[in-house]
Write a protein that holds these residues in place. Structure first.
Motif, PDB file in Angstrom:
ATOM      1  N   UNK A  13       0.893  -1.255   0.054  1.00 22.47           N
ATOM      2  CA  UNK A  13       0.022  -0.011   0.071  1.00 22.47           C
ATOM      3  C   UNK A  13       0.755   1.305   0.173  1.00 22.47           C
ATOM      4  N   UNK A  14       1.979   1.273   0.527  1.00 21.53           N
ATOM      5  CA  UNK A  14       2.901   2.446   0.460  1.00 21.53           C
ATOM      6  C   UNK A  14       3.264   2.896  -0.829  1.00 21.53           C
ATOM      7  N   UNK A  15       3.386   2.046  -1.647  1.00 23.29           N
ATOM      8  CA  UNK A  15       3.768   2.234  -3.011  1.00 23.29           C
ATOM      9  C   UNK A  15       2.831   2.854  -3.705  1.00 23.29           C
ATOM     10  N   UNK A  16       1.470   2.657  -3.285  1.00 26.63           N
ATOM     11  CA  UNK A  16       0.484   3.199  -4.116  1.00 26.63           C
ATOM     12  C   UNK A  16      -0.242   4.501  -3.192  1.00 26.63           C
ATOM     13  N   UNK A  17       0.428   4.848  -2.139  1.00 30.13           N
ATOM     14  CA  UNK A  17      -0.161   5.960  -1.307  1.00 30.13           C
ATOM     15  C   UNK A  17       0.013   7.138  -2.183  1.00 30.13           C
ATOM     16  N   UNK A  18       1.023   7.424  -2.542  1.00 30.08           N
ATOM     17  CA  UNK A  18       1.271   8.792  -3.173  1.00 30.08           C
ATOM     18  C   UNK A  18       0.214   9.041  -4.426  1.00 30.08           C
ATOM     19  N   UNK A  19       0.091   7.810  -5.296  1.00 29.06           N
ATOM     20  CA  UNK A  19      -1.040   7.964  -6.249  1.00 29.06           C
ATOM     21  C   UNK A  19      -2.344   7.983  -5.773  1.00 29.06           C
ATOM     22  N   UNK A  20      -2.579   7.612  -4.943  1.00 26.91           N
ATOM     23  CA  UNK A  20      -3.923   7.547  -4.334  1.00 26.91           C
ATOM     24  C   UNK A  20      -4.118   8.920  -3.770  1.00 26.91           C
ATOM     25  N   UNK A  21      -3.117   9.564  -2.931  1.00 24.25           N
ATOM     26  CA  UNK A  21      -3.490  10.827  -2.464  1.00 24.25           C
ATOM     27  C   UNK A  21      -3.395  11.859  -3.681  1.00 24.25           C
ATOM     28  N   UNK A  22      -2.679  11.735  -4.638  1.00 26.51           N
ATOM     29  CA  UNK A  22      -2.444  12.599  -5.659  1.00 26.51           C
ATOM     30  C   UNK A  22      -3.807  12.753  -6.655  1.00 26.51           C
TER      31      UNK A  22
END
Length: 834
Positions: A13-22
């Motif tokens: 999930x950490x790898x996708x946290x930036x994409x999700x937040x952006x």
């Protein structure tokens, strides 16, 4: 593969946290701005102001209507007609209203009205009494003057903008003040003060108001509507309900504020969509680079290229649906704060009602999903190309910085931007000053810089880290190696910095250059040594006479008016026209002509620009500013960069006051004496005398202030988005670099040393983004300069460094915090994987 995609999302999930937040923030921003746009369109018009207390208002028809073979075509009149004087006597209980320029000397903009019209707003007396004598006035609390010395009494007037309940003597009742009207400046005694209304008003006695402005602008009535309509017939318009807002003074300003809100919301929403695609695609590419061995293992156990790509698309859709749904739901909650913020800056009307439409949220949701799919497209293609053998090796250095597809896309976008700039510079240089033309080119250049960034990351990083390598110890070498080992990772981390700094520098720099060009075009034709400009509605007749009596100076006035032409025999077009004194025009202005002569400008002739599409000697039938018809013969065609669209004589102005006076010194006259005489002439007339250089500086400052405010609003909205994207990308990189930093601890690096190394690397990454941003900025401003130089000659390339520096500082601080906080938790036991 969808099951694997779901499992991957849970475990990484950490790898996708930036994409999700952006993506969530981008969707929320689009939804909020869409809701602001909907609010500015769907909000009902402002309630009636000037005639709020009058149920029925009779006004003249303020539009010119011309019959054509397709029906009637109409346009608003520049000079209002008056009502029939006999109509007032036939309306029982009707209140005659006259609205005309009247401003206290040194005070804010105001209008004059008869005292009987005070009840229409209403303006209730809070001190004193109603004016009765010709030299008496009452003022609203919004019309207070600055302290003004009365020339007759030698005493200073008192401030009038004081709260109700203050003793009459302290509110200005009894003070002598000067009031400037179209006729000139005259001393009056304040006998009353009224409560504030929708506009600042100076009330005169009814008889004095009729002398100052014979034209009847409206009749307010409290009689039944049917009775009023029967009396009026078809000779005027009868307004009731919301229609009573048509004569309001704020209508033009309200429409301008609506348009400002529309423009800002539209531009910000467009940039939000662009940045969302840019950041999300960059984040996906970064995430794919982190998972190359994972994809290689999937290929080793039998996954096909199509299955790997389908897994990535599945991850993207799962993220997109969730993030976009949250953003679309949360975005409208920010509508009211954004509207309030814009209203506080004067960029939107304060009375706009937040829209309750769900369409912006649906559009934002669809945009978020589409952005996610587009953003993952290139990453999925790259993930599918991972070979199974890569699962057996691990390298900290990327084998290739750019794929063929990225090369093609980056060069194609760059070529498109360069060709667009060349076409604008050669074919339509004036169009380059339009944001609708300039901003798409800026987006293309930033996109090209982002796509080609991995090519330049290593040489730029090496150049920036070379001084660090010369420092004592291994820290400089470690920083240099860390930033150059993975061009893709550094490029992805620098992407938000690139977007933010490039937008700030390009938009603000482009606005400064465009404003300077417009000022140069406006000031170039002026030959006059001094200009006299009004601070109110215009230059009064008494002031103009005083200016023309100054020895040693030639004075020329210009008055803005309008003419109406019928285009294609179907459409009535309102054209701006400048009324001048032909005999003195050439002493004040240098008018470029492509044909004809200004010497033939008379009451029955006209000089027009090429936009009129007329030939020399051709006759043109027009309607003047008051709706009366006239026929002119074309005696001159204006050349490029002419200061006006057309010229007529002053015989075609009616109630309009001169908008400027140009003062040219005669040979042998004393400049200081003329300057002193100008100062004495304008004193007490709500006007100011400026030298040509002072006028040019004031134009430039006013333009810069207006354009920069709008751009700063847009940039402030964008900055919040890109800042969060920067933090998310750095956090993703931190998790990927944890084993490497753990190894450094095992090799003997202390906690402070590791922290200094991480901070230095974060600053280098920000510096790389800034360098790439400046490269994109330089190309875009160079293209704009090539277009502007054809309009006004060489223009200084000016970038407002203060706001740009502030943006860079914010990026640097956030980058340091986002990189240092995870690094502070790294322990020596965190061994590198593999």
């Amino acid at each position: 593969m969808l099951r694997i995609a779901w499992s991957t999302l849970r475990t990484r999930w950490m790898s996708f946290a930036g994409t999700f937040a952006a993506l969530m923030l981008g969707t929320a921003l689009v939804a909020a701005l869409g809701q602001v746009l909907a609010s500015s369109i769907s909000s009902p018009d402002r309630a009636p102001q000037r005639y709020a207390a009058a149920p029925v208002v009779v006004v003249p028809d303020g539009r010119l209507t011309v019959d054509t073979w397709q029906g009637g075509s109409s346009a608003p009149l520049a000079e209002p007609r008056g009502l029939d004087a006999g109509l007032a006597g036939r309306l029982p209980g009707g209140v005659v209203d006259r609205v005309f320029p009247a401003q206290l000397a040194g005070g804010p903009a105001a209008v004059g009205r008869p005292w009987s019209a005070a009840r229409t707003a209403p303006h209730a007396l809070i001190a004193g009494r109603a004016p009765a004598a010709p030299d008496e006035i009452a003022v609203s609390t919004g019309a207070r003057p600055l302290t003004e010395r009365d020339p007759a009494q030698g005493t200073a007037s008192t401030a009038l903008n004081t709260p109700a309940g203050t003793p009459a003597g302290e509110q200005g009742v009894g003070a002598r003040v000067r009031v400037v009207t179209a006729a000139g400046a005259r001393a009056y005694r304040v006998v009353g003060v009224t409560a504030a209304g929708p506009e600042a008003v100076v009330f005169f006695s009814d008889a004095q108001a009729a002398r100052l402005s014979p034209r009847i602008d409206a009749i307010a009535s409290w009689s039944p509507v049917a009775e009023v309509r029967a009396v009026v017939g078809g000779r005027a318009k009868v307004l009731t309900g919301q229609e009573r807002a048509l004569p309001d003074p704020s209508r033009v300003a309200d429409e301008r504020a609506r348009n400002n809100a529309n423009t800002i919301a539209g531009i910000a929403a467009g940039f939000a969509g662009f940045i969302a695609v840019f950041v999300v695609s960059s984040t996906f590419a970064f995430a794919v680079g982190q998972r190359r061995r994972e994809f290689a293992l999937l290929r080793t156990i039998g996954a096909t290229v199509r299955q790997v790509r389908r897994m990535l698309y599945g991850e993207a859709v799962l993220i997109a649906v969730t993030a976009s749904a949250l953003g679309a739901f949360a975005g409208p909650l920010a509508t009211r704060p954004i509207l309030g913020w814009l209203a506080s800056l004067g960029m939107a009307p304060a009375w706009l009602v937040p829209s309750t439409s769900v369409i912006p949220s649906y559009l934002a949701f669809g945009t978020g999903v589409l952005v996610s799919v587009l953003g993952v497209a290139a990453a999925a293609r790259r993930a599918g190309s991972v070979r199974p053998a890569e699962a057996m090796r691990e390298s900290a250095v990327e084998p290739r910085a750019m794929t063929l597809a990225r090369w093609i896309a980056g060069l194609a976008v760059l070529a498109t931007a360069v060709v667009s700039m060349a076409v604008n510079a050669i074919g339509d240089p004036a169009g380059a000053t339009n944001n609708k033309t300039f901003m798409p080119v800026v987006m293309l250049l930033i996109a090209a810089a982002g796509l080609l960034a991995p090519v330049f990351v290593r040489p730029v990083a090496r150049l920036l880290t070379r001084p660090l390598e010369r420092l004592r110890g291994a820290g400089g070498t470690v920083v240099a190696a860390g930033t150059t080992a993975s061009a893709g990772r550094t490029a992805a981390t620098a992407a938000p910095v690139l977007v933010t700094v490039a937008l700030a520098a390009t938009l603000l720099g482009g606005a400064a250059m465009t404003d300077a060009t417009k000022t140069a075009l406006e000031t170039a034709p002026v030959r006059a040594d001094h200009l006299v400009l009004p601070t109110g509605a215009g230059l009064d007749r008494q002031l103009v006479e005083r200016l023309r009596s100054i020895p040693g100076a030639d004075v020329t006035t210009t008055t803005s008016t309008s003419l109406y032409t019928l285009e294609g025999a179907t459409q009535l077009i309102q054209r701006p026209v400048t009324a001048v004194d032909p005999a003195a025009l050439r002493t004040a202005l240098s008018i470029p002509l492509s044909a004809g002569s200004l010497d033939e400008l008379r009451d029955d002739t006209i000089v027009v620009s090429e936009t009129w599409e007329l030939k020399l000697g051709q006759s043109v039938r027009v309607w003047r500013a008051d709706g009366s018809r006239a026929t002119f013969r074309v005696v001159g065609l204006l050349g490029e960069n002419a200061p006006a669209d057309a010229y007529v004589t002053a015989a075609h102005t009616f109630s309009a006051l001169p908008s400027a006076a140009y003062v040219k010194l005669r040979p042998g006259s004393s400049a200081p004496a003329v300057r002193e005489a100008l100062g004495e002439a304008v004193a007490g007339h709500n006007a100011r005398a400026l030298t040509r250089s002072e006028w040019a500086a004031s134009l430039d400052a006013r333009r810069a202030s207006a354009s920069r405010l709008g751009l700063l609003v847009v940039l402030a909205i964008m900055l919040g988005y890109t800042v969060i994207s920067l933090v998310n990308t750095l956090l993703m990189a931190a998790s990927d670099r944890a084993p490497e930093r753990g190894a450094l601890r095992l090799l003997g690096a202390t906690g402070p040393q590791l922290l200094r190394y991480v901070v230095a690397e974060a600053l280098v990454v920000v510096a790389v983004g800034v360098v790439l941003a400046f490269a994109a900025t330089g190309v875009s401003l160079l293209g704009l300069w090539a277009a502007l130089v054809r309009l006004a000659g060489p223009v200084a390339v000016a970038v407002p460094w203060q706001p740009v520096g502030a943006v860079i500082a914010v990026c640097a601080v956030l980058a340091v915090l986002a990189a240092a906080l995870p690094a502070a938790r790294v322990k020596g036991a965190a061994l590198p994987k593999g």
